[in-house]
Enzyme design. Structure first.
Site, mmCIF file in Angstrom:
data_model
loop_
_atom_site.group_PDB
_atom_site.id
_atom_site.type_symbol
_atom_site.label_atom_id
_atom_site.label_comp_id
_atom_site.label_asym_id
_atom_site.label_seq_id
_atom_site.Cartn_x
_atom_site.Cartn_y
_atom_site.Cartn_z
ATOM 1 N N TYR A 183 0.840 -1.201 0.000
ATOM 2 C CA TYR A 183 0.000 0.000 0.000
ATOM 3 C C TYR A 183 0.874 1.248 0.000
ATOM 4 C CZ TYR A 183 -3.254 3.558 1.775
ATOM 5 O OH TYR A 183 -3.986 4.701 1.947
ATOM 6 N N LYS A 187 1.058 4.252 -2.929
ATOM 7 C CA LYS A 187 0.844 5.674 -2.696
ATOM 8 C C LYS A 187 2.061 6.491 -3.126
ATOM 9 C CE LYS A 187 -3.340 5.506 -1.176
ATOM 10 N NZ LYS A 187 -4.442 6.177 -1.902
#
Length: 243
Positions: A183, A187
């Site tokens: 994750y 990002k």
């Protein structure tokens, strides 16, 4: 006394004008008549952004993977007198992205704003333990779908002389969250995507910006931007004031 009454009567229209201005009734929203798409916008920061854009005058199309969530969000925002409609959209599916774009074009004649907020995180643990399937899901939704969603709206923005794209990232792009390796990487990739899109799309009068919830440390307490605060930033970035 008669003069006093006359003075009060003369001032009544001015008082009414001030009252309307203070309540927002007399103001023209900074996003008046703009058309905005917001992905993953039926709760949390996406919902707050959709509400703020609509309050600032935009016609907003909200979306989510589940119809019941779309219905609930639309009912809440329309209940506030806002110009909001919604449709189901799984950003990882081409047909859903196409339907989201078509909904805005068919109802409002075009698209001026895209806020890409959709993201997933199905994994928690050491990054070395993430499976190929997990990597594919996270990067497909968080990064690839954002790029493809932008690609889908650019032709419609060009027809209207330009537009604004805001990509929602995370402070995880700068300071990785423990246990959320893939994750965090996704990002960080969004920052690179924003920089590349911004350079390419500026020639088409389309601005591309990236939002992440900032944090600072004050007296050992960590402050993280609230959804409504982030929504105000997004509205500014989508307005001509940010040109």
């Amino acid at each position: 006394m008669q003069q006093a009454k006359l003075l009060l009567n003369c001032c009544a229209p001015a008082r009414e004008s001030v009252r309307k201005a203070s309540s927002g009734m007399a103001r023209r929203g900074p996003l008046a008549n703009k058309v905005a798409l917001v992905t993953a916008s039926t709760d949390g920061i996406g919902f707050a952004i959709a509400r703020r854009l609509a309050r600032d005058g935009a016609h907003v199309v909200v979306s989510s993977r589940k119809q019941q969530n779309v219905d609930r969000a639309v009912a809440a925002l329309q209940g506030e007198g806002l110009s909001v409609v919604g449709t189901v959209c799984h950003v990882g599916k081409a047909e859903d992205r196409e339907r989201l774009v078509a909904t805005a074009v068919n109802l409002h004649g075009g698209i001026d704003i895209l806020v890409s907020n959709a993201a997933v995180n199905p994994f928690f643990g050491n990054i070395m333990d993430a499976t190929e399937e997990m990597w594919d899901k996270i990067l497909n939704i968080n990064v690839k779908a954002t790029a493809l969603m932008t690609k889908a709206v650019v032709p419609e923005m060009e027809k209207r002389g330009g537009g604004s794209v805001v990509i929602v990232a995370s402070i995880a792009a700068y300071t990785p969250f423990p246990g959320l390796g893939p994750y965090n990487v996704s990002k960080t990739a969004l920052l690179g995507l924003t920089k590349n899109l911004a350079k390419e799309l500026v020639q088409r009068n389309i601005r591309v910006n990236c939002l992440h919830q900032d944090s600072s440390r004050l007296a050992s307490a960590v402050w993280i931007g609230k959804p409504d605060e982030c929504a105000g930033i997004v509205s500014f970035l989508c307005s001509e004031d940010a040109s």
